[in-house]
Design a protein around this motif. Structure first.
Motif, PDB file in Angstrom:
ATOM      1  N   ARG A 193       0.817  -1.222   0.000  1.00  0.00           N
ATOM      2  CA  ARG A 193       0.000   0.000   0.000  1.00  0.00           C
ATOM      3  C   ARG A 193       0.844   1.262   0.000  1.00  0.00           C
ATOM      4  NH1 ARG A 193      -2.541  -4.640   1.302  1.00  0.00           N
ATOM      5  NH2 ARG A 193      -4.804  -4.562   1.052  1.00  0.00           N
ATOM      6  N   HIS A 194       1.887   1.284   0.841  1.00  0.00           N
ATOM      7  CA  HIS A 194       2.697   2.498   0.956  1.00  0.00           C
ATOM      8  C   HIS A 194       3.582   2.665  -0.287  1.00  0.00           C
ATOM      9  CE1 HIS A 194       5.484   5.483   2.599  1.00  0.00           C
ATOM     10  NE2 HIS A 194       4.586   5.688   3.555  1.00  0.00           N
ATOM     11  N   PRO A 195       3.711   3.884  -0.812  1.00  0.00           N
ATOM     12  CA  PRO A 195       4.541   4.082  -2.012  1.00  0.00           C
ATOM     13  C   PRO A 195       5.996   3.666  -1.819  1.00  0.00           C
ATOM     14  CG  PRO A 195       3.782   6.184  -1.090  1.00  0.00           C
ATOM     15  CD  PRO A 195       2.996   5.116  -0.422  1.00  0.00           C
ATOM     16  N   TYR A 196       6.510   3.746  -0.598  1.00  0.00           N
ATOM     17  CA  TYR A 196       7.886   3.304  -0.351  1.00  0.00           C
ATOM     18  C   TYR A 196       7.992   1.788  -0.499  1.00  0.00           C
ATOM     19  CZ  TYR A 196      12.284   2.378   2.088  1.00  0.00           C
ATOM     20  OH  TYR A 196      13.548   1.939   2.413  1.00  0.00           O
ATOM     21  N   THR A 197       7.038   1.052   0.073  1.00  0.00           N
ATOM     22  CA  THR A 197       7.030  -0.406  -0.060  1.00  0.00           C
ATOM     23  C   THR A 197       6.889  -0.805  -1.525  1.00  0.00           C
ATOM     24  OG1 THR A 197       5.851  -0.444   2.064  1.00  0.00           O
ATOM     25  CG2 THR A 197       6.052  -2.519   0.889  1.00  0.00           C
ATOM     26  N   LYS A 198       6.027  -0.104  -2.239  1.00  0.00           N
ATOM     27  CA  LYS A 198       5.866  -0.374  -3.678  1.00  0.00           C
ATOM     28  C   LYS A 198       7.189  -0.187  -4.414  1.00  0.00           C
ATOM     29  CE  LYS A 198       0.963   0.893  -3.932  1.00  0.00           C
ATOM     30  NZ  LYS A 198      -0.038   1.830  -4.493  1.00  0.00           N
ATOM     31  N   GLY A 199       7.927   0.870  -4.035  1.00  0.00           N
ATOM     32  CA  GLY A 199       9.215   1.136  -4.660  1.00  0.00           C
ATOM     33  C   GLY A 199      10.235   0.059  -4.366  1.00  0.00           C
ATOM     34  N   LEU A 200      10.261  -0.431  -3.112  1.00  0.00           N
ATOM     35  CA  LEU A 200      11.197  -1.495  -2.743  1.00  0.00           C
ATOM     36  C   LEU A 200      10.928  -2.766  -3.532  1.00  0.00           C
ATOM     37  CD1 LEU A 200      11.357  -1.228   1.178  1.00  0.00           C
ATOM     38  CD2 LEU A 200      13.109  -0.525  -0.455  1.00  0.00           C
ATOM     39  N   ILE A 201       9.646  -3.122  -3.662  1.00  0.00           N
ATOM     40  CA  ILE A 201       9.290  -4.349  -4.379  1.00  0.00           C
ATOM     41  C   ILE A 201       9.551  -4.202  -5.875  1.00  0.00           C
ATOM     42  CG2 ILE A 201       7.341  -5.850  -4.997  1.00  0.00           C
ATOM     43  CD1 ILE A 201       6.253  -5.306  -2.145  1.00  0.00           C
ATOM     44  N   ALA A 202       9.266  -3.026  -6.417  1.00  0.00           N
ATOM     45  CA  ALA A 202       9.516  -2.786  -7.847  1.00  0.00           C
ATOM     46  C   ALA A 202      11.004  -2.822  -8.177  1.00  0.00           C
ATOM     47  CB  ALA A 202       8.924  -1.436  -8.255  1.00  0.00           C
ATOM     48  N   ALA A 203      11.855  -2.575  -7.153  1.00  0.00           N
ATOM     49  CA  ALA A 203      13.301  -2.552  -7.379  1.00  0.00           C
ATOM     50  C   ALA A 203      13.930  -3.941  -7.342  1.00  0.00           C
ATOM     51  CB  ALA A 203      13.966  -1.658  -6.330  1.00  0.00           C
ATOM     52  N   LEU A 204      13.141  -4.969  -6.989  1.00  0.00           N
ATOM     53  CA  LEU A 204      13.678  -6.325  -6.985  1.00  0.00           C
ATOM     54  C   LEU A 204      14.046  -6.744  -8.401  1.00  0.00           C
ATOM     55  CD1 LEU A 204      11.133  -8.060  -4.568  1.00  0.00           C
ATOM     56  CD2 LEU A 204      13.531  -7.557  -4.086  1.00  0.00           C
ATOM     57  N   PRO A 205      15.201  -7.385  -8.608  1.00  0.00           N
ATOM     58  CA  PRO A 205      15.629  -7.785  -9.955  1.00  0.00           C
ATOM     59  C   PRO A 205      14.595  -8.603 -10.709  1.00  0.00           C
ATOM     60  CG  PRO A 205      17.416  -8.092  -8.400  1.00  0.00           C
ATOM     61  CD  PRO A 205      16.197  -7.729  -7.595  1.00  0.00           C
ATOM     62  N   GLN A 206      13.907  -9.509 -10.000  1.00  0.00           N
ATOM     63  CA  GLN A 206      12.932 -10.364 -10.675  1.00  0.00           C
ATOM     64  C   GLN A 206      11.718  -9.586 -11.182  1.00  0.00           C
ATOM     65  OE1 GLN A 206      14.050 -10.681  -7.541  1.00  0.00           O
ATOM     66  NE2 GLN A 206      12.564 -11.677  -6.191  1.00  0.00           N
ATOM     67  N   MET A 207      11.518  -8.369 -10.657  1.00  0.00           N
ATOM     68  CA  MET A 207      10.387  -7.559 -11.099  1.00  0.00           C
ATOM     69  C   MET A 207      10.670  -6.883 -12.435  1.00  0.00           C
ATOM     70  SD  MET A 207       8.233  -8.171  -8.768  1.00  0.00           S
ATOM     71  CE  MET A 207       6.915  -6.996  -9.080  1.00  0.00           C
ATOM     72  N   ALA A 208      11.960  -6.671 -12.741  1.00  0.00           N
ATOM     73  CA  ALA A 208      12.308  -6.019 -14.014  1.00  0.00           C
ATOM     74  C   ALA A 208      12.127  -6.992 -15.177  1.00  0.00           C
ATOM     75  CB  ALA A 208      13.737  -5.515 -13.962  1.00  0.00           C
ATOM     76  N   GLY A 209      12.696  -8.178 -15.039  1.00  0.00           N
ATOM     77  CA  GLY A 209      12.543  -9.203 -16.072  1.00  0.00           C
ATOM     78  C   GLY A 209      13.309  -8.863 -17.344  1.00  0.00           C
ATOM     79  N   GLY A 210      13.719  -9.888 -18.051  1.00  0.00           N
ATOM     80  CA  GLY A 210      14.411  -9.693 -19.319  1.00  0.00           C
ATOM     81  C   GLY A 210      15.625  -8.796 -19.183  1.00  0.00           C
ATOM     82  N   LYS A 211      15.731  -7.833 -20.129  1.00  0.00           N
ATOM     83  CA  LYS A 211      16.875  -6.922 -20.134  1.00  0.00           C
ATOM     84  C   LYS A 211      16.471  -5.510 -19.740  1.00  0.00           C
ATOM     85  CE  LYS A 211      19.356  -9.581 -23.650  1.00  0.00           C
ATOM     86  NZ  LYS A 211      19.996  -9.550 -24.993  1.00  0.00           N
ATOM     87  N   LYS A 212      15.322  -5.389 -19.071  1.00  0.00           N
ATOM     88  CA  LYS A 212      14.858  -4.068 -18.651  1.00  0.00           C
ATOM     89  C   LYS A 212      15.733  -3.535 -17.519  1.00  0.00           C
ATOM     90  CE  LYS A 212       9.976  -4.976 -19.697  1.00  0.00           C
ATOM     91  NZ  LYS A 212       8.619  -5.086 -19.096  1.00  0.00           N
ATOM     92  N   ARG A 213      15.823  -2.209 -17.423  1.00  0.00           N
ATOM     93  CA  ARG A 213      16.550  -1.581 -16.333  1.00  0.00           C
ATOM     94  C   ARG A 213      15.798  -1.779 -15.019  1.00  0.00           C
ATOM     95  NH1 ARG A 213      20.467   2.196 -17.336  1.00  0.00           N
ATOM     96  NH2 ARG A 213      19.947   3.264 -15.391  1.00  0.00           N
ATOM     97  N   LEU A 214      16.555  -1.900 -13.936  1.00  0.00           N
ATOM     98  CA  LEU A 214      15.930  -2.024 -12.626  1.00  0.00           C
ATOM     99  C   LEU A 214      15.211  -0.730 -12.259  1.00  0.00           C
ATOM    100  CD1 LEU A 214      18.706  -3.764 -10.490  1.00  0.00           C
ATOM    101  CD2 LEU A 214      16.580  -4.777 -11.278  1.00  0.00           C
ATOM    102  N   ASN A 215      14.047  -0.882 -11.668  1.00  0.00           N
ATOM    103  CA  ASN A 215      13.364   0.299 -11.142  1.00  0.00           C
ATOM    104  C   ASN A 215      14.112   0.810  -9.921  1.00  0.00           C
ATOM    105  OD1 ASN A 215      10.870   0.535 -12.776  1.00  0.00           O
ATOM    106  ND2 ASN A 215      10.512  -1.533 -12.003  1.00  0.00           N
TER     107      ASN A 215
END
Length: 323
Positions: A247-269
Motif C-alpha cells: 500500500r505504501h509508495p515506499y514499499t511499492k518502490g522497494l518491491i519494484a526494485a527487486l531484480p525479478q520484477m524487471a525481467g528480461g533486459k529491462k533496467r531495474l526500477n
C-alpha cells in the motif's frame, strides 16, 4: 495469541556535535510467542538500531529516550546493565551479520559455547558439553565432538554462522533477533541458513525478528513484515499481503526494485532521490520528497499507521485509510 514482546512508542536518539539524531521514531510493534517478524528497509532506515535497542546494546552516544519494551510482561527498557545480562543470551539471543565479530578467534568453539551455558545455567561442565553437542547437531554441524575442539578460522563462513546460531540456542531463548544473518554468505548458503532458522523457530517455538533489506527472504521466512523508513514504521502487515499488494509508495518502490520484477533486459526500477538526513528531516512525511503520489498535506503533516485492509496498516495520506 500470547504476546512475547511489545514495543511501545520507542525512541532512540544519538547526541552528536552537529545535533541530536533520532534514529528510531515512536515505533510500535508486537511479536507474539513463536511468531516471525521481518523488519525491512534501506540502509540507514534504523533497522539495526531498533534491533540493538531491544536488548539495550546501543553504544554511546546512542540512548533510548522514550517508550517501553515489554518482554514477558516487564518493561526491560528500564533494566540495569546487570539485569540485562540475564535477559541477553538467556531469554533473548542475537545473531549478528559477521560471525567472526561474534566468535573469539583464540578460543575453541567448545570453550566459547560452554562459557555461555555456565554464565546462564547451573549445570556441570559435562552437562554443558552435552548441551553444546545437542545444539550443534540441531544446526547440522557434522562430527560435533571434533568441532568443539576446533577454532573459528577452521570453519567456512556458512559453518561459522551455523555455530553462531547454535550458540544463540544454547539457553533455549524465547526470542532470536537476527541482524542480516546471511549478508556475508553466497546465495546457496544464504538459503540453507534461512531454511535452518525457519525450521528451528517451528521446532523450538521461538519468536524471530529478522532484520534485512532482502524482501525475497522475509517473504519466505516471516509471517509479518514491518517496513521501516527514516526510523518510522510506514507499513505493517501479513508478509504475503504486503509482498503481493503493497500500500505504501515506499514499499511499492522497494518491491519494484527487486531484480525479478524487471525481467528480461529491462533496467531495474529505483526510488528517486535518497533517504533524508536524520539531522534535517522534512517537516511532514519523511518520504514526501521522494514520493510520486504525494498530496499537499504531506509537506506539513506526518501520517500515522492506520488500518487499510486485510490486516495491513500504512502511514500514508494517499493510501485508503491513511490518517
Amino acid at each position: 495469541m500470547e504476546k512475547l514482546i511489545e514495543i511501545k512508542n520507542l525512541r532512540v536518539d544519538f547526541a552528536l556535535r552537529s545535533g541530536t539524531v533520532r534514529a528510531v521514531r515512536d515505533v510500535n510493534l508486537v511479536i507474539n510467542k513463536g511468531e516471525r517478524l521481518g523488519i525491512v528497509g534501506e540502509s540507514g532506515a534504523g533497522k539495526s538500531v531498533l534491533g540493538f535497542s531491544l536488548i539495550k546494546l546501543i553504544s554511546k552516544p546512542g540512548k533510548i529516550t522514550g517508550g517501553e519494551i515489554i518482554f514477558d510482561g516487564t518493561d526491560i527498557s528500564k533494566y540495569s546493565a546487570d539485569q540485562m545480562r540475564d535477559i541477553r543470551g538467556h531469554h533473548i539471543s542475537m545473531i549478528f551479520q559477521d560471525p567472526m565479530m561474534t566468535l573469539n578467534p583464540v578460543l575453541t568453539i567448545g570453550t566459547q559455547m560452554k562459557e555461555t551455558i555456565l554464565a546462564h545455567m547451573d549445570v556441570s561442565e559435562k552437562e554443558a558439553e552435552a548441551i553444546c553437542l545437542d545444539k550443534l547437531r540441531k544446526v547440522y554441524i557434522p562430527s560435533p565432538e571434533k568441532r568443539l575442539k576446533q577454532y573459528p578460522h577452521e570453519f567456512s563462513g556458512g559453518m561459522r554462522q551455523r555455530i553462531v546460531i547454535a550458540i544463540s540456542l544454547l539457553t533455549s531463548p524465547k526470542l532470536i533477533i537476527a541482524d542480516e544473518p546471511t549478508t556475508a554468505l553466497d546465495v546457496t548458503i544464504q538459503a540453507e541458513i534461512m531454511d535452518l532458522l525457519l525450521e528451528l523457530c517451528e521446532t523450538e517455538n521461538m519468536g524471530l525478528i529478522l532484520i534485512t533489506h532482502d524482501l525475497a527472504v522475509v517473504s519466505e521466512v516471516t509471517q509479518r513484515i514491518a517496513v521501516l523508513y527514516a526510523g518510522k514504521v510506514v507499513e505493517l502487515g501479513p508478509a504475503q499481503e504486503i509482498i503481493k499488494n503493497p500500500r505504501h509508495p515506499y514499499t511499492k518502490g522497494l518491491i519494484a526494485a527487486l531484480p525479478q520484477m524487471a525481467g528480461g533486459k529491462k533496467r531495474l526500477n529505483q526510488i528517486p532521490g535518497m533517504m533524508p538526513s536524520l539531522l534535517d528531516m522534512p517537516q511532514g512525511c519523511p518520504f514526501e520528497p521522494r514520493c510520486t503520489v504525494r498530496l499537499e498535506r504531506c509537506k506539513t503533516e506526518i501520517p500515522v499507521l492506520a488500518d487499510v485492509e486485510n490486516g495491513t496498516q500504512a502511514a500514508c495520506f494517499a493510501c485508503e485509510g491513511g490518517k
